[in-house]
Design an enzyme around this catalytic site. Structure first.
Site, PDB file in Angstrom:
ATOM      1  N   PRO A  85       0.828  -1.226   0.000  1.00  0.00           N
ATOM      2  CG  PRO A  85      -0.579  -1.468   1.836  1.00  0.00           C
ATOM      3  CD  PRO A  85       0.668  -2.001   1.226  1.00  0.00           C
ATOM      4  CD  GLU A 124       0.693  -5.162  10.501  1.00  0.00           C
ATOM      5  OE1 GLU A 124      -0.033  -6.171  10.575  1.00  0.00           O
ATOM      6  OE2 GLU A 124       0.251  -4.007  10.460  1.00  0.00           O
ATOM      7  NE  ARG A 132      -8.850  -4.217 -20.560  1.00  0.00           N
ATOM      8  CZ  ARG A 132      -9.997  -4.707 -21.048  1.00  0.00           C
ATOM      9  NH1 ARG A 132     -10.393  -5.905 -20.717  1.00  0.00           N
ATOM     10  NH2 ARG A 132     -10.746  -3.984 -21.836  1.00  0.00           N
ATOM     11  CG  ASP A 169     -10.311  -0.810 -22.155  1.00  0.00           C
ATOM     12  OD1 ASP A 169     -11.413  -1.162 -22.560  1.00  0.00           O
ATOM     13  OD2 ASP A 169      -9.412  -1.597 -21.800  1.00  0.00           O
TER      14      ASP A 169
HETATM   15  N1  ADE Z   1      -0.955  -5.162  -0.373  1.00  0.00           N
HETATM   16  C1  ADE Z   1      -1.839  -4.764   0.569  1.00  0.00           C
HETATM   17  N2  ADE Z   1      -2.549  -3.716   0.178  1.00  0.00           N
HETATM   18  C2  ADE Z   1      -2.119  -3.400  -1.082  1.00  0.00           C
HETATM   19  C3  ADE Z   1      -2.465  -2.402  -2.007  1.00  0.00           C
HETATM   20  N3  ADE Z   1      -3.405  -1.474  -1.750  1.00  0.00           N
HETATM   21  N4  ADE Z   1      -1.815  -2.386  -3.187  1.00  0.00           N
HETATM   22  C4  ADE Z   1      -0.850  -3.289  -3.440  1.00  0.00           C
HETATM   23  N5  ADE Z   1      -0.482  -4.261  -2.603  1.00  0.00           N
HETATM   24  C5  ADE Z   1      -1.099  -4.318  -1.423  1.00  0.00           C
END
Ligand code: ADE
Length: 256
Positions: free
Chosen positions: A90, A117, A155, A170
């Site tokens: 994230p 984590e 794609r 797209d």
């Molecule tokens: N792993 C956990 N959350 C994620 C996200 N939002 N994007 C990529 N990998 C992740």
């Protein structure tokens, strides 16, 4: 040469199964791309097969260890030209269509899906060429992010969609949203397909579609319009859409 995608994951079946359907499944079975997996558990370097450990500094959860991930990459790299390695977290840059097209250029892409984590930062720093996130939310692991990225990339590959023009049309190709689509029947109760689409005038259809694409981008994702320079003809179409939308709202007084 067919593109190669390797996913480093503790749950290869999760990714493999989802990839066997539809467009991605056909691309793989027709040899347009190859998909393989490495499970860091096979490179745990201990008899228990454990790939995680407690975080330095304390706190909840476990952290994926560097060594099994590094050994996984070594196994992939031996005997192949250097792949492009992407860590999925994230904390990475947020994926968009431009990033997808850029990732699609690499002949061999390795996607590292973290669990627990997080991944020991030293692996991200030293072993990954890029770190990508698929959005501002936290998943239980990178597998779903890997699926999203692979689907979006595959794609765009040549000869994967029935009609290559459909990838180009797209949403986000060209930086704006797609126009609305309709199929038979032409009328369902009070809902009918816009007349222009039934008339067979291809120039009028193309104009209507472009206007709708610009208009709904303005309504739904104005941030996208701020990032691109519109041609005069597009600006004229957008103004027309805005006038009509405001008239439909019964508010012709506000200016655009
Ligand atoms: N792993 C956990 N959350 C994620 C996200 N939002 N994007 C990529 N990998 C992740």
């Amino acid at each position: 040469m067919a593109r190669r995608y390797t996913v480093v994951t503790l749950f290869p079946d999760l990714v493999r199964d989802a990839m066997t359907h539809g467009v991605t499944g056909r691309a793989i079975s027709r040899g347009r791309c190859k998909l393989d997996f490495i499970n860091p558990r096979d490179y745990a370097g201990n008899t228990r097969g454990s790939v995680d450990d407690a975080p330095y500094g304390g706190g909840p959860g476990m952290v994926m260890r560097v060594e099994p991930l590094r050994a996984s990459l070594d196994a992939i790299k031996s005997g192949s030209p250097a792949p492009f390695v992407v860590g999925l977290t994230p904390q990475g840059r947020r994926l968009d269509q431009a990033a997808v097209l850029d990732l699609a250029r690499h002949p061999h892409l390795v996607l590292v899906a973290g669990r627990y984590e997080g991944i020991d930062e030293r692996f991200i720093e030293r072993d990954c060429d890029a770190e990508w996130s698929i959005g501002d939310y936290v998943l239980s692991g990178g597998e779903i992010a890997a699926l999203v990225i692979l689907d979006a990339i595959i794609r765009t590959l040549p000869d994967v969609l029935g009609d290559d023009a459909s990838a180009a049309a797209d949403s986000f190709c060209g930086g704006i949203l797609d126009w609305p689509h309709y199929t038979r029947p032409a009328r369902i109760g009070e809902q009918s397909v816009p007349d222009v689409l039934l008339g067979g005038d291809h120039a009028a259809i193309a104009r209507w579609r472009r206007k709708q694409a610009l208009g709904r981008t303005w309504q739904r994702r104005p941030d996208l319009l701020e990032r691109i320079a519109l041609e005069q003809s597009d600006l004229a179409l957008l103004r027309e859409y805005q006038r009509e939308a405001r008239l439909a709202e019964g508010d012709a007084t506000r200016d655009c």
